[in-house]
Motif scaffolding. Structure first.
Motif, short mmCIF file in Angstrom:
data_model
loop_
_atom_site.label_atom_id
_atom_site.label_comp_id
_atom_site.label_asym_id
_atom_site.label_seq_id
_atom_site.Cartn_x
_atom_site.Cartn_y
_atom_site.Cartn_z
N SER A 58 -10.54 -18.79 0.37
CA SER A 58 -10.91 -17.23 0.34
C SER A 58 -10.89 -16.27 -0.94
CB SER A 58 -9.79 -16.16 1.87
OG SER A 58 -8.73 -16.82 1.34
N ALA A 59 -11.43 -15.09 -0.35
CA ALA A 59 -11.06 -13.80 -1.54
C ALA A 59 -9.73 -13.84 -1.43
CB ALA A 59 -11.73 -12.72 -1.52
N ALA A 60 -8.78 -13.68 -0.28
CA ALA A 60 -7.26 -13.00 -0.25
C ALA A 60 -6.54 -13.65 -1.09
CB ALA A 60 -6.68 -13.00 0.99
N GLU A 61 -7.08 -15.49 -1.11
CA GLU A 61 -5.99 -16.50 -1.39
C GLU A 61 -6.68 -16.27 -3.59
OE1 GLU A 61 -6.58 -19.68 2.27
OE2 GLU A 61 -7.99 -19.70 0.95
N LYS A 62 -7.45 -16.54 -3.52
CA LYS A 62 -7.94 -15.72 -5.16
C LYS A 62 -6.73 -15.21 -5.27
CE LYS A 62 -12.16 -17.66 -4.88
NZ LYS A 62 -14.46 -17.44 -5.02
N ALA A 63 -7.71 -13.58 -4.59
CA ALA A 63 -6.39 -12.88 -5.41
C ALA A 63 -4.84 -12.93 -5.65
CB ALA A 63 -6.82 -11.19 -4.90
N GLN A 64 -4.79 -13.53 -4.35
CA GLN A 64 -3.44 -14.40 -4.78
C GLN A 64 -2.92 -14.79 -5.85
OE1 GLN A 64 -1.11 -16.27 -1.64
NE2 GLN A 64 0.15 -16.05 -1.54
N LEU A 65 -3.31 -16.05 -6.26
CA LEU A 65 -3.24 -16.90 -7.42
C LEU A 65 -3.22 -16.04 -8.94
CD1 LEU A 65 -5.63 -19.76 -6.11
CD2 LEU A 65 -3.04 -19.59 -6.74
N LYS A 66 -4.44 -14.89 -8.60
CA LYS A 66 -4.18 -14.10 -10.19
C LYS A 66 -3.41 -13.74 -10.35
CE LYS A 66 -9.42 -13.75 -10.19
NZ LYS A 66 -11.31 -12.73 -10.18
#
Length: 67
Positions: A58-66
């Motif tokens: 999800s967008a939140a998971e992608k942001a957390q990885l970055k």
């Protein structure tokens, strides 16, 4: 013979040869292979197939990885 003086004539002669060749081969039928592409692709029985079964982030998971 000075090539620099005759460069225009050399260019025009080469252009005529290229145009004549393209017109001569335009009417030729395209070459066909003896076997269909699907048969050729499936000919190797030892081909490795990789199947990825994972859910998309999800967008939140992608942001957390970055960050």
């Amino acid at each position: 013979m000075n090539i620099a003086k005759n460069m225009e004539a050399i260019f025009v002669a080469a252009l005529v040869v290229v145009c004549a060749t393209s017109f001569a081969t335009a009417g030729a039928p395209a070459a066909r292979s003896s076997a269909p592409a699907a048969v050729q692709a499936g000919a190797d029985a030892n081909m490795t197939v990789v199947t990825v079964s994972a859910k998309r982030l999800s967008a939140a998971e992608k942001a957390q990885l970055k960050g």
